[in-house]
Motif scaffolding. Structure first.
Motif, mmCIF file in Angstrom:
data_model
loop_
_atom_site.group_PDB
_atom_site.id
_atom_site.type_symbol
_atom_site.label_atom_id
_atom_site.label_comp_id
_atom_site.label_asym_id
_atom_site.label_seq_id
_atom_site.Cartn_x
_atom_site.Cartn_y
_atom_site.Cartn_z
ATOM 1 N N ILE A 14 0.842 -1.204 0.000
ATOM 2 C CA ILE A 14 0.000 0.000 0.000
ATOM 3 C C ILE A 14 0.877 1.255 0.000
ATOM 4 O O ILE A 14 0.699 2.165 -0.822
ATOM 5 N N LEU A 15 1.855 1.298 0.919
ATOM 6 C CA LEU A 15 2.716 2.472 1.030
ATOM 7 C C LEU A 15 3.649 2.589 -0.180
ATOM 8 O O LEU A 15 3.915 3.692 -0.664
ATOM 9 N N GLY A 16 4.131 1.448 -0.681
ATOM 10 C CA GLY A 16 4.995 1.465 -1.854
ATOM 11 C C GLY A 16 4.274 1.966 -3.092
ATOM 12 O O GLY A 16 4.851 2.673 -3.922
ATOM 13 N N SER A 17 2.986 1.613 -3.213
ATOM 14 C CA SER A 17 2.180 2.088 -4.351
ATOM 15 C C SER A 17 1.987 3.599 -4.280
ATOM 16 O O SER A 17 2.064 4.292 -5.298
ATOM 17 N N LEU A 18 1.751 4.098 -3.072
ATOM 18 C CA LEU A 18 1.608 5.553 -2.888
ATOM 19 C C LEU A 18 2.928 6.267 -3.188
ATOM 20 O O LEU A 18 2.938 7.349 -3.777
ATOM 21 N N LEU A 19 4.036 5.640 -2.765
ATOM 22 C CA LEU A 19 5.352 6.223 -3.053
ATOM 23 C C LEU A 19 5.593 6.297 -4.547
ATOM 24 O O LEU A 19 6.158 7.272 -5.046
ATOM 25 N N PHE A 20 5.165 5.261 -5.269
ATOM 26 C CA PHE A 20 5.338 5.273 -6.724
ATOM 27 C C PHE A 20 4.557 6.432 -7.342
ATOM 28 O O PHE A 20 5.096 7.175 -8.172
ATOM 29 N N LEU A 21 3.307 6.599 -6.937
ATOM 30 C CA LEU A 21 2.492 7.697 -7.469
ATOM 31 C C LEU A 21 3.123 9.048 -7.141
ATOM 32 O O LEU A 21 3.172 9.949 -7.984
ATOM 33 N N LEU A 22 3.606 9.169 -5.912
ATOM 34 C CA LEU A 22 4.253 10.403 -5.469
ATOM 35 C C LEU A 22 5.477 10.716 -6.310
ATOM 36 O O LEU A 22 5.602 11.814 -6.874
ATOM 37 N N TYR A 23 6.393 9.762 -6.420
ATOM 38 C CA TYR A 23 7.650 10.018 -7.115
ATOM 39 C C TYR A 23 7.494 10.060 -8.631
ATOM 40 O O TYR A 23 8.268 10.744 -9.311
ATOM 41 N N PHE A 24 6.512 9.352 -9.155
ATOM 42 C CA PHE A 24 6.273 9.437 -10.595
ATOM 43 C C PHE A 24 5.804 10.846 -10.953
ATOM 44 O O PHE A 24 6.302 11.463 -11.905
ATOM 45 N N CYS A 25 4.841 11.358 -10.187
ATOM 46 C CA CYS A 25 4.370 12.739 -10.422
ATOM 47 C C CYS A 25 5.506 13.734 -10.218
ATOM 48 O O CYS A 25 5.666 14.684 -10.993
ATOM 49 N N LEU A 26 6.312 13.506 -9.177
ATOM 50 C CA LEU A 26 7.384 14.437 -8.845
ATOM 51 C C LEU A 26 8.444 14.501 -9.937
ATOM 52 O O LEU A 26 8.850 15.590 -10.360
ATOM 53 N N ILE A 27 8.874 13.332 -10.430
ATOM 54 C CA ILE A 27 9.957 13.344 -11.420
ATOM 55 C C ILE A 27 9.467 13.871 -12.769
ATOM 56 O O ILE A 27 10.220 14.519 -13.504
ATOM 57 N N ILE A 28 8.184 13.629 -13.095
ATOM 58 C CA ILE A 28 7.623 14.231 -14.314
ATOM 59 C C ILE A 28 7.557 15.746 -14.145
ATOM 60 O O ILE A 28 7.897 16.505 -15.056
#
Length: 231
Positions: A73-87
């Protein structure tokens, strides 16, 4: 005396985490010169996971389904967070990205107050107003329009706020270290799967400078930062 030492240690840990977190915006921008966003995330989080797994092997290898579920759950949220951030970092300046993503500090109390049904304190309301003024000035600077980077960075701030709230609920047990490690592995795995589904492969850094940036992101901006915050 021990209490004072612990407080001083915690303060310096947070200062150091803030420093490497701030540096990560510029480093991600540099990494994007050679790599695609999903490549950067894949290498960053997998390397970070492997390092922490090796260092804390006894803890990291002792997991159960409950820990794995929370980590997912937390890893999925981290992915969404960092994907948006790096874009977002790729579409705007590092300073703008830093400011926009820091709006998490006002999103957390807003979401928390909605969930728990209470009115935020005066200091919190003033902070929210100040950040909104900053966002307004940024919009004025861009002729009253949101560019792609702004939208993605605000998305990253939102997902970070959700992550903080969920982490407070899920990661408050004796398995805090294990969850902190495995969530990074989950984030790396999701990044790899999305990269393969989109491009059929994961690009490998070719230059020494890019490898140096990726390793810095993995070791200090990820491994060190997450473990320091879990202590």
């Amino acid at each position: 005396m021990n209490s004072i030492d612990n407080k001083t240690r915690a303060k310096w840990l947070m200062i150091s985490v803030s420093f490497v977190w701030g540096a990560s915006y510029l480093l991600m921008k540099v990494a994007l010169i050679e790599l695609q966003p999903l490549d950067v995330l894949s290498w960053r989080f997998i390397i970070a996971f492997v390092i922490l797994f090796c260092i804390f092997f006894k803890n990291a290898s002792n997991i159960d389904l409950k820990i794995l579920l929370k980590s997912t759950i937390l890893g999925s949220l981290l992915f969404l967070l960092y994907f948006c951030l790096i874009i977002g970092v790729g579409k705007t300046s590092a300073s703008n990205a830093g400011f926009l993503s820091s709006s998490t500090v006002i999103i957390v109390p807003i979401i928390d107050s909605i969930i728990k049904k209470y009115i935020p304190s005066k200091k919190t309301i003033i902070s929210i107003i100040v950040v909104f003024i900053g966002l307004f000035l940024l919009i004025v600077k861009n002729n009253f329009s949101f560019d792609g980077g702004t939208i993605y960075c605000l998305g990253a701030a939102f997902f970070y706020a959700v992550y903080i709230i969920c982490s407070d609920i899920l990661n408050n047990s004796n398995s805090k270290l294990e969850i902190s490690i495995w969530q990074l592995g989950i984030t790396g795995l999701i990044s790899i799967l999305f990269s393969i589904s989109q491009k059929g492969t994961i690009n490998i850094p070719h230059s020494f400078d890019t490898w140096l940036v990726v390793i810095f992101l993995a070791v200090l901006c990820t491994s060190y930062s997450f473990i320091a915050q879990s202590r």
